[in-house]
Write a protein that holds these residues in place. Structure first.
Motif, mmCIF file in Angstrom:
data_model
loop_
_atom_site.group_PDB
_atom_site.id
_atom_site.type_symbol
_atom_site.label_atom_id
_atom_site.label_comp_id
_atom_site.label_asym_id
_atom_site.label_seq_id
_atom_site.Cartn_x
_atom_site.Cartn_y
_atom_site.Cartn_z
ATOM 1 N N UNK A 9 -2.245 -12.791 -9.637
ATOM 2 C CA UNK A 9 -1.632 -11.986 -10.707
ATOM 3 C C UNK A 9 -2.365 -10.661 -10.876
ATOM 4 N N UNK A 10 -3.669 -10.657 -10.720
ATOM 5 C CA UNK A 10 -4.422 -9.413 -10.889
ATOM 6 C C UNK A 10 -4.207 -8.459 -9.722
ATOM 7 N N UNK A 11 -3.678 -8.960 -8.594
ATOM 8 C CA UNK A 11 -3.413 -8.098 -7.450
ATOM 9 C C UNK A 11 -2.033 -7.451 -7.499
ATOM 10 N N UNK A 12 -1.111 -8.041 -8.281
ATOM 11 C CA UNK A 12 0.284 -7.571 -8.283
ATOM 12 C C UNK A 12 0.404 -6.097 -8.648
ATOM 13 N N UNK A 13 -0.261 -5.606 -9.717
ATOM 14 C CA UNK A 13 -0.118 -4.174 -10.024
ATOM 15 C C UNK A 13 -0.525 -3.268 -8.870
ATOM 16 N N UNK A 14 -1.571 -3.658 -8.141
ATOM 17 C CA UNK A 14 -1.998 -2.842 -7.003
ATOM 18 C C UNK A 14 -0.931 -2.837 -5.905
ATOM 19 N N UNK A 15 -0.313 -3.992 -5.666
ATOM 20 C CA UNK A 15 0.765 -4.051 -4.675
ATOM 21 C C UNK A 15 1.914 -3.127 -5.077
ATOM 22 N N UNK A 16 2.304 -3.174 -6.334
ATOM 23 C CA UNK A 16 3.427 -2.358 -6.814
ATOM 24 C C UNK A 16 3.104 -0.869 -6.688
ATOM 25 N N UNK A 17 1.906 -0.481 -7.105
ATOM 26 C CA UNK A 17 1.512 0.929 -7.036
ATOM 27 C C UNK A 17 1.517 1.422 -5.594
ATOM 28 N N UNK A 18 0.973 0.607 -4.672
ATOM 29 C CA UNK A 18 0.958 0.995 -3.258
ATOM 30 C C UNK A 18 2.381 1.118 -2.714
ATOM 31 N N UNK A 19 3.258 0.193 -3.100
ATOM 32 C CA UNK A 19 4.632 0.240 -2.610
ATOM 33 C C UNK A 19 5.386 1.463 -3.094
ATOM 34 N N UNK A 20 5.237 1.804 -4.370
ATOM 35 C CA UNK A 20 5.894 3.000 -4.903
ATOM 36 C C UNK A 20 5.354 4.248 -4.211
ATOM 37 N N UNK A 21 4.037 4.301 -4.065
ATOM 38 C CA UNK A 21 3.436 5.465 -3.418
ATOM 39 C C UNK A 21 3.876 5.627 -1.979
ATOM 40 N N UNK A 22 3.950 4.525 -1.245
ATOM 41 C CA UNK A 22 4.369 4.608 0.144
ATOM 42 C C UNK A 22 5.811 5.083 0.253
ATOM 43 N N UNK A 23 6.676 4.584 -0.620
ATOM 44 C CA UNK A 23 8.071 5.020 -0.612
ATOM 45 C C UNK A 23 8.186 6.516 -0.899
ATOM 46 N N UNK A 24 7.395 7.010 -1.832
ATOM 47 C CA UNK A 24 7.436 8.430 -2.170
ATOM 48 C C UNK A 24 6.903 9.296 -1.039
#
Length: 487
Positions: A364-379
């Protein structure tokens, strides 16, 4: 379709655009997926075929090495002999080599098949962008490249999930078998639904191609062998030296030949140079980090290959949602602020991982990091295609695409090699604590690369090649690219 042909009917032109996006998107998805599809399968492949850390690196880098070295040649062949024709050859080569990878019975055979896959991908990937550019009106290319970026980013990021699911429920060989029906289905569509086009240079610069490919091979080979043999060992230093000499000779040759494979004036553009530097650094940080994080989820946290892939879904799903929106937005505000924000978000996400990386850290503590990386990569992925194409004239887009993709792959190979070297020097596979001791400093190297890429992209401008307004009649007409084309 040629420069002097009458405008096609709007319905026919829309169909051309749709078919072009579908065909190039499917081929690009295959090629990009295979960059990292083996990462979650590496522990299983190691158990099945044997091998050590160096073999695992080569299974990944065996693909990226020819990919990086042959991209410029692939783009030049398309300009000379026809982009549709060479694109089809790339799809065929990729399909056949995927079958060879599935049949491999040793690490060496798998690495050789991966190298052939990389050669096929080097042919088809840069030409996919030029085929799209030839089919889509200038005012809508940002959105089209956003779709291409979404597909490319989704494929790269979903590689661990796809590889994990296939490995767990079938066997690792099916990672490659699944490419076969896709490739077979694409081949007739390539020749029946795409429009042929050529670049303005009707002569192939064989000397330039040999110097560029040889120079990149020497540099990238030394990068991927640095950890195995030592960065100051004779073979590694020799590879760097020979590669550097060949690249210098390539530049000198391109400056004097009347028909250069890569016009050196491209690099007079601050934006062209900055975009390519940022692309190299982004791939360095992202590829190396994913290579280690997928192993962390399996080897340290105990997840199966599929479970590890599913837990990366907050990262891998983001490009599908965010990239098309970012691409469309780049048509309005330009790519620089979007790409810079994306790179900064990726740096923040990897920094989050580095701060919390412990053997018993909760998912659960890793999920925000995954989301942030995914949004950044898409951008990042969405606007960069349009930004690269916007720095050159239409007839030179193939070579510009080849340069950008070559530097991305060099960055990917460098990322896996450098971050794996940092990991090995500070930690290892012996215990969970040793693994995280190596993982944390390696991730901080990735963060530094992404922050440097953020700085580099700020040196670009938002200037875009002018095109008609989206609502004007010209925006609905077929593209008028100054290339010789045939139906």
């Amino acid at each position: 379709m040629s420069d002097n042909a009458p405008p096609a009917r709007p319905g026919a032109h829309r169909a051309l655009v749709v078919w072009t996006l579908l065909i190039t998107g499917a081929a690009t998805f295959m090629a990009s997926l295979d960059n990292l599809v083996v990462t979650t399968a590496l522990p299983v492949i190691r158990d099945d075929l044997g091998g050590d850390l160096a073999d695992l690196e080569w299974i990944v880098n065996g693909y990226t090495l020819p990919f990086a070295c042959l991209l410029l040649l692939g783009a030049a062949l398309g300009d000379r002999f026809g982009r549709r024709r060479i694109f089809g050859i790339g799809v065929a080569l990729f399909t056949l080599s995927s079958a060879a990878a599935a049949l491999a019975g040793s690490p060496g055979a798998l690495i050789a098949a991966r190298a052939a896959q990389g050669a096929g991908a080097a042919i088809l990937l840069p030409l996919s962008l030029t085929l799209i550019s030839a089919a889509v009106p200038p005012a809508r290319r940002g959105a089209a490249f956003g779709i291409w970026g979404a597909v490319n980013g989704l494929a790269i990021a979903s590689g661990p999930l796809v590889g994990g699911a296939i490995t767990e429920h079938l066997t690792w060989q099916w990672i490659f078998w699944l490419n076969i029906p896709i490739g077979i289905a694409l081949l007739p569509l390539v020749h029946s639904r795409l429009v042929e086009s050529r670049g303005p240079n009707n002569r192939l610069d064989l000397i330039g191609a040999a110097l560029a490919s040889g120079g990149l091979f020497g540099i990238v080979l030394s990068i991927v062998r640095g950890h195995e043999h030592g960065w100051t060992s004779g073979p590694v230093l020799a590879g760097f030296a020979v590669g550097a000499v060949l690249l210098v000779a390539f530049v000198l040759w391109e400056l004097r030949t009347p028909r250069p494979m890569l016009p050196m004036r491209f690099f007079r553009s601050r934006s062209f140079a900055a975009i390519n530097v940022a692309s190299l650094l982004m791939y360095l940080g992202m590829f190396g980090s994913i290579f280690l994080l997928t192993q962390f989820l399996q080897l340290i946290q105990g997840y199966s290959p599929m479970e590890a892939g599913l837990r990366m879904l907050p990262w891998t799903a983001m490009p599908m949602v965010v990239a098309p929106l970012a691409g469309a937005l780049s048509d309005r505000v330009g790519g620089r602020p979007i790409v810079a924000t994306g790179l900064a978000l990726m740096a923040a996400g990897l920094g989050w991982f580095a701060l919390l990386a412990e053997p018993d850290v909760s998912y659960a503590s890793q999920v925000p990091a995954f989301v942030i990386c995914g949004i950044g990569m898409a951008m990042f992925f969405a606007p960069t295609g349009a930004m690269v194409m916007g720095t050159v004239s239409p007839e030179e887009e193939g070579i510009a695409s080849g340069v950008n993709n070559a530097l991305r792959e060099v960055g990917g190979a460098l990322g896996v090699a450098v971050l794996a070297s940092v990991f090995a020097s500070q930690g290892g596979y012996e215990t969970p604590r040793r693994f995280t001791d190596g993982l944390v400093p390696a991730l901080w190297i990735g963060v530094a690369a992404l922050l440097a890429a953020t700085v580099a992209i700020l040196f670009t401008t938002n200037a875009r090649r002018p095109g008609p307004e989206p609502d004007s009649p010209l925006a609905k007409e077929p593209p008028r690219t100054p290339v010789t084309t045939t139906a």
